[in-house]
Design a protein around this motif. Structure first.
Motif, PDB file in Angstrom:
ATOM      1  N   GLU B 383     -25.866 -22.946 -33.875  1.00 35.45           N
ATOM      2  CA  GLU B 383     -26.568 -21.703 -33.560  1.00 35.45           C
ATOM      3  C   GLU B 383     -28.032 -21.978 -33.352  1.00 35.45           C
ATOM      4  O   GLU B 383     -28.555 -22.965 -33.840  1.00 35.45           O
ATOM      5  CB  GLU B 383     -26.394 -20.721 -34.739  1.00 35.45           C
ATOM      6  N   ARG B 384     -28.674 -21.086 -32.597  1.00 35.53           N
ATOM      7  CA  ARG B 384     -30.105 -21.279 -32.340  1.00 35.53           C
ATOM      8  C   ARG B 384     -30.930 -20.544 -33.363  1.00 35.53           C
ATOM      9  O   ARG B 384     -30.717 -19.363 -33.634  1.00 35.53           O
ATOM     10  CB  ARG B 384     -30.446 -20.753 -30.948  1.00 35.53           C
ATOM     11  N   HIS B 385     -31.903 -21.238 -33.941  1.00 34.99           N
ATOM     12  CA  HIS B 385     -32.796 -20.592 -34.901  1.00 34.99           C
ATOM     13  C   HIS B 385     -33.860 -19.801 -34.139  1.00 34.99           C
ATOM     14  O   HIS B 385     -34.356 -20.250 -33.112  1.00 34.99           O
ATOM     15  CB  HIS B 385     -33.455 -21.640 -35.799  1.00 34.99           C
ATOM     16  N   ALA B 386     -34.206 -18.636 -34.652  1.00 36.33           N
ATOM     17  CA  ALA B 386     -35.132 -17.747 -33.931  1.00 36.33           C
ATOM     18  C   ALA B 386     -36.565 -18.263 -33.934  1.00 36.33           C
ATOM     19  O   ALA B 386     -37.341 -17.982 -33.018  1.00 36.33           O
ATOM     20  CB  ALA B 386     -35.090 -16.350 -34.558  1.00 36.33           C
ATOM     21  N   LYS B 387     -36.945 -19.022 -34.952  1.00 31.02           N
ATOM     22  CA  LYS B 387     -38.368 -19.348 -35.138  1.00 31.02           C
ATOM     23  C   LYS B 387     -38.784 -20.735 -34.639  1.00 31.02           C
ATOM     24  O   LYS B 387     -39.951 -20.985 -34.448  1.00 31.02           O
ATOM     25  CB  LYS B 387     -38.723 -19.252 -36.632  1.00 31.02           C
ATOM     26  N   PHE B 388     -37.825 -21.652 -34.519  1.00 29.53           N
ATOM     27  CA  PHE B 388     -38.238 -23.016 -34.118  1.00 29.53           C
ATOM     28  C   PHE B 388     -37.074 -23.746 -33.453  1.00 29.53           C
ATOM     29  O   PHE B 388     -35.910 -23.352 -33.617  1.00 29.53           O
ATOM     30  CB  PHE B 388     -38.742 -23.825 -35.333  1.00 29.53           C
ATOM     31  N   ILE B 389     -37.435 -24.807 -32.708  1.00 30.36           N
ATOM     32  CA  ILE B 389     -36.405 -25.676 -32.125  1.00 30.36           C
ATOM     33  C   ILE B 389     -36.301 -26.956 -32.950  1.00 30.36           C
ATOM     34  O   ILE B 389     -37.150 -27.251 -33.767  1.00 30.36           O
ATOM     35  CB  ILE B 389     -36.709 -26.003 -30.645  1.00 30.36           C
ATOM     36  N   ARG B 390     -35.205 -27.714 -32.687  1.00 31.54           N
ATOM     37  CA  ARG B 390     -34.930 -28.983 -33.394  1.00 31.54           C
ATOM     38  C   ARG B 390     -34.577 -28.718 -34.868  1.00 31.54           C
ATOM     39  O   ARG B 390     -34.207 -27.603 -35.208  1.00 31.54           O
ATOM     40  CB  ARG B 390     -36.100 -29.976 -33.233  1.00 31.54           C
ATOM     41  N   GLY B 391     -34.729 -29.709 -35.719  1.00 34.15           N
ATOM     42  CA  GLY B 391     -34.213 -29.488 -37.076  1.00 34.15           C
ATOM     43  C   GLY B 391     -34.700 -30.491 -38.092  1.00 34.15           C
ATOM     44  O   GLY B 391     -35.581 -31.300 -37.817  1.00 34.15           O
ATOM     45  N   TYR B 392     -34.101 -30.432 -39.261  1.00 35.41           N
ATOM     46  CA  TYR B 392     -34.548 -31.286 -40.371  1.00 35.41           C
ATOM     47  C   TYR B 392     -33.365 -31.620 -41.267  1.00 35.41           C
ATOM     48  O   TYR B 392     -32.330 -30.949 -41.241  1.00 35.41           O
ATOM     49  CB  TYR B 392     -35.633 -30.587 -41.190  1.00 35.41           C
ATOM     50  N   SER B 393     -33.542 -32.663 -42.062  1.00 35.90           N
ATOM     51  CA  SER B 393     -32.566 -32.978 -43.103  1.00 35.90           C
ATOM     52  C   SER B 393     -33.163 -32.553 -44.442  1.00 35.90           C
ATOM     53  O   SER B 393     -34.366 -32.302 -44.536  1.00 35.90           O
ATOM     54  CB  SER B 393     -32.282 -34.480 -43.133  1.00 35.90           C
ATOM     55  N   LEU B 394     -32.308 -32.481 -45.451  1.00 37.40           N
ATOM     56  CA  LEU B 394     -32.798 -32.225 -46.805  1.00 37.40           C
ATOM     57  C   LEU B 394     -32.311 -33.355 -47.707  1.00 37.40           C
ATOM     58  O   LEU B 394     -31.124 -33.654 -47.750  1.00 37.40           O
ATOM     59  CB  LEU B 394     -32.274 -30.890 -47.340  1.00 37.40           C
ATOM     60  N   GLY B 395     -33.264 -33.979 -48.379  1.00 39.40           N
ATOM     61  CA  GLY B 395     -32.886 -34.991 -49.366  1.00 39.40           C
ATOM     62  C   GLY B 395     -32.759 -34.313 -50.709  1.00 39.40           C
ATOM     63  O   GLY B 395     -33.590 -33.483 -51.081  1.00 39.40           O
ATOM     64  N   GLY B 396     -31.723 -34.643 -51.447  1.00 41.87           N
ATOM     65  CA  GLY B 396     -31.509 -33.984 -52.741  1.00 41.87           C
ATOM     66  C   GLY B 396     -31.543 -34.967 -53.882  1.00 41.87           C
ATOM     67  O   GLY B 396     -31.526 -36.181 -53.674  1.00 41.87           O
ATOM     68  N   SER B 397     -31.642 -34.452 -55.087  1.00 41.58           N
ATOM     69  CA  SER B 397     -31.596 -35.339 -56.237  1.00 41.58           C
ATOM     70  C   SER B 397     -31.268 -34.543 -57.492  1.00 41.58           C
ATOM     71  O   SER B 397     -31.876 -33.515 -57.753  1.00 41.58           O
ATOM     72  CB  SER B 397     -32.949 -36.035 -56.412  1.00 41.58           C
ATOM     73  N   GLY B 398     -30.287 -35.040 -58.245  1.00 40.56           N
ATOM     74  CA  GLY B 398     -29.960 -34.438 -59.538  1.00 40.56           C
ATOM     75  C   GLY B 398     -30.305 -35.430 -60.630  1.00 40.56           C
ATOM     76  O   GLY B 398     -29.876 -36.580 -60.582  1.00 40.56           O
ATOM     77  N   TYR B 399     -31.098 -35.018 -61.588  1.00 43.12           N
ATOM     78  CA  TYR B 399     -31.573 -35.961 -62.611  1.00 43.12           C
ATOM     79  C   TYR B 399     -31.923 -35.200 -63.877  1.00 43.12           C
ATOM     80  O   TYR B 399     -32.113 -33.989 -63.857  1.00 43.12           O
ATOM     81  CB  TYR B 399     -32.819 -36.701 -62.106  1.00 43.12           C
ATOM     82  N   ARG B 400     -32.024 -35.924 -64.983  1.00 41.42           N
ATOM     83  CA  ARG B 400     -32.479 -35.310 -66.230  1.00 41.42           C
ATOM     84  C   ARG B 400     -33.961 -35.593 -66.409  1.00 41.42           C
ATOM     85  O   ARG B 400     -34.444 -36.683 -66.122  1.00 41.42           O
ATOM     86  CB  ARG B 400     -31.691 -35.864 -67.420  1.00 41.42           C
ATOM     87  N   ASP B 401     -34.670 -34.593 -66.902  1.00 40.12           N
ATOM     88  CA  ASP B 401     -36.097 -34.750 -67.157  1.00 40.12           C
ATOM     89  C   ASP B 401     -36.331 -35.923 -68.092  1.00 40.12           C
ATOM     90  O   ASP B 401     -35.726 -36.009 -69.163  1.00 40.12           O
ATOM     91  CB  ASP B 401     -36.655 -33.487 -67.823  1.00 40.12           C
ATOM     92  N   GLY B 402     -37.217 -36.811 -67.690  1.00 42.49           N
ATOM     93  CA  GLY B 402     -37.609 -37.927 -68.552  1.00 42.49           C
ATOM     94  C   GLY B 402     -38.932 -37.620 -69.232  1.00 42.49           C
ATOM     95  O   GLY B 402     -39.505 -36.545 -69.056  1.00 42.49           O
ATOM     96  N   TRP B 403     -39.430 -38.596 -70.011  1.00 43.10           N
ATOM     97  CA  TRP B 403     -40.650 -38.351 -70.783  1.00 43.10           C
ATOM     98  C   TRP B 403     -41.823 -37.952 -69.928  1.00 43.10           C
ATOM     99  O   TRP B 403     -42.717 -37.242 -70.371  1.00 43.10           O
ATOM    100  CB  TRP B 403     -40.980 -39.556 -71.663  1.00 43.10           C
ATOM    101  N   ARG B 404     -41.849 -38.393 -68.669  1.00 42.29           N
ATOM    102  CA  ARG B 404     -42.973 -38.053 -67.806  1.00 42.29           C
ATOM    103  C   ARG B 404     -43.085 -36.548 -67.579  1.00 42.29           C
ATOM    104  O   ARG B 404     -44.150 -36.038 -67.250  1.00 42.29           O
ATOM    105  CB  ARG B 404     -42.834 -38.747 -66.453  1.00 42.29           C
TER     106      ARG B 404
END
Lengths: 250, 578
Positions: B383-404
């Motif tokens: 489908e065509r997005h109304a606001k912009f052309i082209r696209g992007y990926s999303l990098g994900g990550s699941g982790y537990r909070d460490g001391w930092r």
């Protein structure tokens, strides 16, 4: 294999001399059937950069290279040992400069020691003071912090001391344990007589204490679980199997 | 590396000169030497030897005087730009450039972060190692919407070369069967952790157009006999890659392409040699070699060859070409089209969202995985997005909070210490990587007056995000937050990029496009084989060649284009065409 054994083995791989090699590594050597170690003794060229400071790679690097060689199944013989060692004897590319001038003792040392130990006290493992964390915090603020962070730190310590003196009996370090704890709780939450800026200072102090403590040898290896060479990633790993958090960031 | 590989002055006429020794320079050296050419690799920085010079590797944190942080004075005086890179720390900083020695200028109010890795191996030592193929959705994009010129190639032209470079480099990943992200030659994938697997199910159930896969990365998970033979072995999941890896587990020049090139006996290397310009002979309309400045003595030298490959990084290559002016090419070698130095692109990074995942307190992970879950492009696919052309990926990550993470949490004392030991809450984050449109007014030129300490004219970079870019940035942040909310993630924080100051272009370290490929010599610098339209024995195979940025991490594509161009150059040399 019990986890303790695994951890111990990795510890050996990482930080102990491996000339003799462990049987486990010899097995890996057979599997990989590696023949040579591509490491020559070409001298390190001069560096364009002139680092003003840096870490000091020490003999553990020598052990490290030998142990990687071993892990890769490269036989360390009388012929190859000098070659491997030469890899460790050349000056590092980020040479350590002369020691910076030793600063005057910081008059806030006692206060920072008290605060650091209150944040990370001694329990069944060492606390902040035993691990040298207060000195690191002062070092960090002097050497690594941005001007903004340093000012925040200085202002926050001064404010805490001023509050202790005006609202309590005297300097923070002389207060009773209960009074100190009560005051720190208010600081932690930014409650009167403290404000949001003071809370931010305490957050900065805590971050520096945590950095100093959990990267100290005792903090990293006794209080938390230290696994420098995990060997693989396992995504389904029961917490109970290690029983505490990893010290190296994931 | 034996001593006679390294040269300074020579009268030898080489078959090929390769300028640069990073990802593409290493590949060019490997491919050209293996096809029988005698090659000189010219590197402006110092030599870095595999294992020996990884001085930050395997140093435990308590042995680092600042525990990994770099002292503020050094940062301010020497690494003001480099220190903004996520991988810059006390154990890696010797692989980053010195900003004091490597100045560049930017247009007023338009910051650009130029991250440098000037040493043998270049940025292959410090790259992020994510490795993805482009698809025809990308190769046809310019033609479809009219931004930029049409790519002169399609996926099928590059497919065998992707296969070729993946087989050697070693890419871990799964066969996911996704049209916009073609599968390749993979070693076994890294696994997702329990929380990521659970959230993947929820995301894919809620969004039929979205797939979450494990990121494909240049790490060995099941080394081939060929890889083992050059001293590479399986990834140990330390995720300390940018310090250098003595296991040779990730692809770098040192671990992968250099040993192959050296093994042919046909490679010579000149380090500390800054290429000033490509030497052009108007009578033959050929390059005859390169002029270099010795980094230490400032002496000028020339190296001679039949073919020149420029693999000096996008901006490095562009600087050399712009500085190679002559009567015939007054604005830079091969610039009859006036496109050299234009259409500078990067990727849109820095926008996304993260939050807390409830439960899973008994779950953890072991090891530090060098890759992360990845949601391939889903915008403007069906489908065509109304606001912009082209696209992007999303990098994900699941982790537990460490001391930092606990510095900003309330608490102190015994209970606080216990909470840290027990590991914090689970978190999940999504972060975008978007396509930036090619625009003629995003430029890099030679500064009219400023020079560096070697006398090279500094680059003047004038680059900013356009309307389409900023609209895409907004969608990345909002969509990330919406996805997290939909799958039950709590305490969501949104990270937005609204201006160039928030996340300057360049900081994705995917700068590209300033000597683009195209079908028409009037509107592009390079032809379909990365060969200069104007001067046929000059090839450019680093990021400068890119006609559009696509949305994928680009290095794998640079590798494939380089190998393909080398093959073509050797064929032409054999036929006597060059």
């Amino acid at each position: 294999m019990p986890l303790a054994t695994i951890l111990y083995n990795y510890w050996r791989i990482c930080y102990q001399t491996a000339w003799q090699g462990s049987p486990k590594l010899r097995n890996r050597a057979d599997t990989l059937r590696l023949r040579e170690f591509s490491c020559s003794s070409r001298s390190t060229p001069t560096l364009m950069n002139e680092p003003t400071d840096g870490f000091v790679p020490d003999l553990s690097r020598r052990d490290w290279i030998a142990s990687v060689a071993s892990a890769l199944g490269l036989s360390v013989t009388a012929a190859t040992l000098p070659m491997l060692l030469s890899a460790c004897n050349t000056p590092p590319s980020a040479p350590s400069p002369a020691q910076p001038d030793r600063p005057q003792p910081d008059p806030r040392t006692a206060l920072v020691e008290q605060l650091a130990e209150m944040i990370i006290p001694q329990t069944d493992t060492p606390g902040a003071i035993e691990t040298g964390t207060p000195a690191f915090v002062l070092h960090f603020m002097r050497i690594c912090a941005t001007t903004q962070e340093r000012e925040k730190f200085d202002r926050g310590l001064a404010k805490l001391e001023a509050v202790a003196k005006t609202q309590q009996a005297g300097p923070f370090t002389t207060l009773t344990s209960e009074a100190r704890t009560a005051l720190l709780h208010k600081l932690d939450r930014g409650q009167t007589p403290f404000d949001a800026a003071d809370k931010a200072f305490f957050s900065l102090l805590k971050s520096a204490v945590l950095l100093g403590y959990y990267t100290s040898e005792a903090g990293a290896t006794q209080e938390l679980a230290f696994l420098p060479v995990p060997g693989a990633y396992r995504g389904n790993f029961p917490f109970a199997q290690v029983g505490k958090a990893w010290s190296l960031p994931g | 590396m034996s001593g006679d590989v390294f040269i300074k002055s020579t009268k030898e006429i080489f078959d090929a000169i390769v300028v640069g020794s990073g990802i593409t320079g290493g590949w060019a050296a490997k491919e050209l030497t293996e096809r029988g050419l005698r090659v000189l690799m010219v590197e402006r920085g110092r030599a870095v030897e595999h294992r020996k010079d990884y001085v930050g590797e395997a140093v435990p944190p308590w042995k680092l005087p600042h525990r990994g942080r770099v002292d503020a004075k050094t940062v301010e005086s020497q690494h003001a730009v480099q220190s903004t890179c996520y991988a810059f720390n006390d154990a890696t900083r010797h692989f980053f450039g010195n900003d004091r020695d490597l100045p560049y200028a930017t247009a007023q109010g338009r910051p650009f972060s130029w991250i440098r890795g000037n040493q043998l191996g270049g940025k292959s030592l410090i790259w992020h190692r994510q490795s993805y193929r482009l698809s025809d959705l990308d190769f046809e994009a310019n033609l479809r919407d009219g931004h930029g010129v049409d790519w002169p190639i399609r996926y099928n032209d590059l497919k065998p070369w992707y296969d070729h470079v993946e087989r050697h480099a070693g890419i871990s990943g799964a066969m996911d069967g996704i049209d916009v992200l073609p599968d390749g030659v993979f070693q076994p994938p890294f696994e997702m952790n329990t929380v990521e697997k659970r959230l993947k199910e929820k995301i894919e159930a809620a969004y039929p157009d979205i797939r979450m896969i494990i990121g494909r990365c240049a790490h060995l998970t099941q080394p081939t006999p060929e890889q083992i033979a050059i001293g590479r072995t399986v990834c140990m999941a330390r995720n300390e890659c940018q310090k250098g890896c003595s296991f040779g587990a990730y692809f770098s020049t040192q671990s992968s392409t250099l040993p192959m090139a050296l093994a042919t006996g046909r490679l010579a290397i000149a380090t500390d040699a800054i290429v000033h310009s490509v030497i052009y002979d108007p009578h033959t309309n050929r390059a005859t070699g390169v002029r270099v400045i010795d980094a230490e003595t400032l002496e000028s030298r020339e190296y001679v060859a039949k073919v020149v490959f420029l693999c000096a990084s996008t901006l490095g290559t562009t600087q050399i070409l712009l500085n190679s002016s002559s009567e015939h090419f007054p604005t830079g070698l091969g610039n009859s089209s006036d496109t050299l130095g234009r259409y500078l692109m990067d990727h849109l990074y820095g926008a996304g969202a993260r939050g807390r995942v409830e439960g899973f307190r008994d779950e953890y992970y072991s090891g530090r995985r060098p890759t992360w879950p990845y949601i391939p492009r889903f915008r403007n696919v069906r489908e065509r997005h109304a606001k912009f052309i082209r696209g992007y990926s999303l990098g994900g990550s699941g982790y537990r909070d460490g001391w930092r993470s606990f510095g900003v949490r309330e608490g102190f004392g015994i209970d606080f210490k216990r909470r840290i030991r027990e590991a914090g809450d689970w978190r999940f984050s999504l972060s975008g990587s978007g396509e930036m449109l090619p625009r003629a007014d995003n430029t890099v030129r030679l500064h009219p007056t400023l020079k560096d300490k070697w006398g090279m004219p500094q680059l003047l970079i004038d680059c900013s995000f356009g309307e389409n870019d900023l609209a895409m940035y907004r969608d990345m942040a909002e969509t990330s937050a919406e996805i997290l909310d939909r799958i039950g993630v709590k305490d969501i924080e949104i990270e937005r990029v609204e201006t160039s100051e928030d996340h300057p272009p360049g900081l994705a370290i995917h700068e590209m496009g300033t000597a683009r490929m195209g079908r028409d010599p009037k509107t592009s610098v390079l032809n379909r084989y990365n060969q200069c339209h104007d001067v046929p024995n000059v090839f450019v195979t680093d990021g400068a060649c890119m006609t559009s940025s696509a949305w994928q991490n680009p290095s794998l594509t640079y590798m494939a284009l380089t190998a393909r161009a080398c093959h073509h150059a050797v064929e032409q040399l054999k036929r006597g065409d060059l």
